[in-house]
Design an enzyme around this catalytic site. Sequence first.
Site, PDB file in Angstrom:
ATOM      1  CG  HIS A 137      28.979   2.691  47.389  1.00 42.12           C
ATOM      2  ND1 HIS A 137      30.198   2.129  47.091  1.00 42.12           N
ATOM      3  CD2 HIS A 137      28.936   2.752  48.737  1.00 42.12           C
ATOM      4  CE1 HIS A 137      30.853   1.875  48.201  1.00 42.12           C
ATOM      5  NE2 HIS A 137      30.111   2.239  49.222  1.00 42.12           N
ATOM      6  CG  ASP A 168      31.956   1.979  44.173  1.00 43.77           C
ATOM      7  OD1 ASP A 168      31.365   3.064  44.319  1.00 43.77           O
ATOM      8  OD2 ASP A 168      31.840   1.040  44.980  1.00 43.77           O
ATOM      9  CB  SER A 246      32.520   3.048  51.445  1.00 45.71           C
ATOM     10  OG  SER A 246      32.021   1.748  51.637  1.00 45.71           O
TER      11      SER A 246
END
Length: 504
Positions: A137, A168, A246
């Site tokens: 993402h 992911d 992230s």
Amino acid sequence: MGSDGKRKKRGRKSKTQTTLDPTTPTLNDEVFSVNNVEIVNSTTPTSANHLENRRGRPKKRPKHSPEKPPPLTNGEIGVATPVEGVARVLPAMDAVVKVFCVHTEPNFSLPWQRKRQYSSSSSGFVIRGRRVLTNAHSVEHYTQVKLKKRGSDTKYLATVLAIGTECDIALLTVNDDEFWEGVSPVEFGELPALQDAVTVVGYPIGGDTISVTSGVVSRIEILSYVHGSTELLGLQIDAAINSGNSGGPAFNDKGECVGIAFQSLKHEDAENIGYVIPTPVIKHFIQDYEKNGAYTGFPFLGIEWQKMENPDLRMAMGMKPDQKGVRIRRVDPTALESEVLQPSDIILSFDGVDIANDGTVPFRHGERIGFSYLISQKYTGDNAAIKVLRNSKTLEFVIKLSTHRRLIPPHVKGKPPSYYIIAGFVFTTVSVPYLRSEYGKEYEFEAPVKLLDKLLHSMPQSPDEQMVVVSQVLVADINIGYEDIVNTQVRNDSLVTSVFYFCH
């Protein structure tokens, strides 16, 4: 004597652990400097010759003489020895990079357009083979990706090698040789145990420099991956994971990477709940890419199943007292396993591992996990042995595993939406991004019930089946009287025939 009437105790200070405030940005990088770690000698005598001859109270001398080890060079891994005598390896944070990405998302409501581009920043880290790992993402719908090393003022243009939407994870590389100078790749460790210490390193919001948060492993189970709308193995930790973390690595006490930070739980009743992609999922992604030259995905069984915890249900299905398993409710007609599996079959084991009535299998000592973990360890195209109970008879099959396709896909994997315009009627396929574009983040409550029923319960009846709707009608003289059609499902050829009639 203080105002509270208590005498201040003298002597050694109590051993208290100092923690970083996750809400406070880290403005320097001294937290992992070995110069801050002091090796305390418990038996350091104080010589009388060190005392000065002067009047008044003698000057206080420290009871211990700290000895500082020599400083480390860039990228080197150091070992700190705390008071308890347990060695801890400090991670090489020079391998952690900051990812800058420019995104240009499709406009699913107006599929012939794209939205205004926007920028984001996240984290990543260098692995062997001159490659960089980050979250999928973080580079979704990317237009340009750049990487910046710690302590550098140069941004290097990166190339996206593979994007694993389900897990992911994204794999990047940089063609500029200067980027790889002085960078040591991160080594992967084994799956941690509960209460093992973890350290999350990245570039979250609150500052521009690298940030470090620490915690412990709180839970290991099958988690819901929000970005990929899948369920895979995951770690829950109590270290703060904020926006920008992230793609950053999570290290253990040996300085090895045990996961990738990717999402957190934001709830009024929960605090400091973060989630990490563990090394088995990371290695599956990397080996899949190395084996096939591209990311092929995680295989899934195209079935719906239910637990067999009810004793009357087990008796009705002809199960013996020593038999355990789960019952198949439905089989995806487009899945390869539909050739051998049938509704009401009882899956007793998968690849020789017995499945309990609640759908779990033995994981580690004293732990159990959902049997989908066994499937996710396989690769697309692998064979698996499955034992079922059908009409009180035990049957064994060898099935070929493949990826699972849904009638309404949860993502489009970076591709632009497909559409067709004729006589002002805009035909387009339905996906979760389309529903989110039309009805917002609360599409599960705002979308029409018919669309939600297809999303949650419908299975494709053929490999190329798609759900098509008339998203809107562009007003023109040819379609007078049809202007109010919005998100109407195309169920048969009647509407299409009418449209072609208008055209001619």
